[in-house]
Motif scaffolding. Structure first.
Motif, PDB file in Angstrom:
ATOM      1  N   UNK A  79       7.289  -2.803   8.531  1.00  0.00           N
ATOM      2  CA  UNK A  79       7.173  -4.074   7.819  1.00  0.00           C
ATOM      3  C   UNK A  79       6.058  -4.025   6.770  1.00  0.00           C
ATOM      4  N   UNK A  80       4.997  -3.331   7.070  1.00  0.00           N
ATOM      5  CA  UNK A  80       3.873  -3.266   6.143  1.00  0.00           C
ATOM      6  C   UNK A  80       4.278  -2.569   4.849  1.00  0.00           C
ATOM      7  N   UNK A  81       4.889  -1.416   4.941  1.00  0.00           N
ATOM      8  CA  UNK A  81       5.300  -0.688   3.742  1.00  0.00           C
ATOM      9  C   UNK A  81       6.448  -1.372   3.018  1.00  0.00           C
ATOM     10  N   UNK A  93       6.529  11.716  -9.480  1.00  0.00           N
ATOM     11  CA  UNK A  93       7.879  12.194  -9.171  1.00  0.00           C
ATOM     12  C   UNK A  93       8.163  12.353  -7.676  1.00  0.00           C
ATOM     13  N   UNK A  94       7.124  12.223  -6.838  1.00  0.00           N
ATOM     14  CA  UNK A  94       7.284  12.414  -5.397  1.00  0.00           C
ATOM     15  C   UNK A  94       7.493  11.118  -4.625  1.00  0.00           C
ATOM     16  N   UNK A  95       7.439   9.963  -5.311  1.00  0.00           N
ATOM     17  CA  UNK A  95       7.645   8.699  -4.602  1.00  0.00           C
ATOM     18  C   UNK A  95       8.325   7.678  -5.514  1.00  0.00           C
ATOM     19  N   UNK A  96       9.019   6.741  -4.863  1.00  0.00           N
ATOM     20  CA  UNK A  96       9.735   5.697  -5.585  1.00  0.00           C
ATOM     21  C   UNK A  96       8.838   4.534  -5.971  1.00  0.00           C
ATOM     22  N   UNK A  97       7.924   4.160  -5.090  1.00  0.00           N
ATOM     23  CA  UNK A  97       6.972   3.086  -5.350  1.00  0.00           C
ATOM     24  C   UNK A  97       5.591   3.509  -4.856  1.00  0.00           C
ATOM     25  N   UNK A  98       4.572   2.856  -5.403  1.00  0.00           N
ATOM     26  CA  UNK A  98       3.191   3.106  -4.996  1.00  0.00           C
ATOM     27  C   UNK A  98       2.644   1.847  -4.348  1.00  0.00           C
ATOM     28  N   UNK A  99       1.911   2.024  -3.270  1.00  0.00           N
ATOM     29  CA  UNK A  99       1.216   0.938  -2.600  1.00  0.00           C
ATOM     30  C   UNK A  99      -0.264   1.276  -2.661  1.00  0.00           C
ATOM     31  N   UNK A 100      -1.048   0.441  -3.348  1.00  0.00           N
ATOM     32  CA  UNK A 100      -2.479   0.691  -3.506  1.00  0.00           C
ATOM     33  C   UNK A 100      -3.249   0.002  -2.386  1.00  0.00           C
ATOM     34  N   UNK A 101      -3.770   0.794  -1.476  1.00  0.00           N
ATOM     35  CA  UNK A 101      -4.564   0.258  -0.366  1.00  0.00           C
ATOM     36  C   UNK A 101      -6.025   0.664  -0.478  1.00  0.00           C
ATOM     37  N   UNK A 102      -6.480   0.923  -1.706  1.00  0.00           N
ATOM     38  CA  UNK A 102      -7.877   1.337  -1.876  1.00  0.00           C
ATOM     39  C   UNK A 102      -8.847   0.196  -1.629  1.00  0.00           C
ATOM     40  N   UNK A 103      -8.361  -1.032  -1.600  1.00  0.00           N
ATOM     41  CA  UNK A 103      -9.217  -2.180  -1.270  1.00  0.00           C
ATOM     42  C   UNK A 103      -9.053  -2.638   0.169  1.00  0.00           C
TER      43      UNK A 103
END
Length: 104
Positions: A79-81, A93-103
């Motif tokens: 659910x999180x992703x 090129x290695x992923x469809x979407x990016x999730x920024x969890x640097x914060x």
């Protein structure tokens, strides 16, 4: 020449390996599958997960120094992703979407 660079790189690599070991587990078909990681900058890495329920690969940006149990638990939650409000377009090129969890 900065003599701390090799030590810093070794420390970051050690933390990355510890993190990878935490994702190596018996595969459960409903959990995201950890498929790789790369150090992208000082104290930053991108973790790659494949969704078993969606035909999608996620690139998750995290701070190496901030990877703890709460973050790790969130990353293995389908659910999180799948929360599309967190998705950003990917130029990787290695992923469809990016999730920024640097914060996180």
């Amino acid at each position: 020449m900065n003599t701390s660079e090799p030590a810093d790189e070794q420390a970051a690599t050690g933390r990355l390996l510890d993190l990878v070991r935490s994702f190596v587990t018996t595969h459960v078909e409903w959990k995201p599958l950890f498929i790789g990681a790369v150090i992208t900058a000082d104290d930053r890495m991108r973790l790659y997960f494949r969704s078993p329920e969606r035909d999608r690969t996620y690139g998750v940006d995290v701070l190496i120094s901030q990877t703890g149990p709460g973050l790790l638990g969130a990353l293995v939650s389908p659910a999180f992703l799948a929360n599309e409000h967190m998705h950003q377009p990917s130029g990787d090129p290695h992923c469809d979407v990016v999730v920024d969890l640097t914060d996180y």
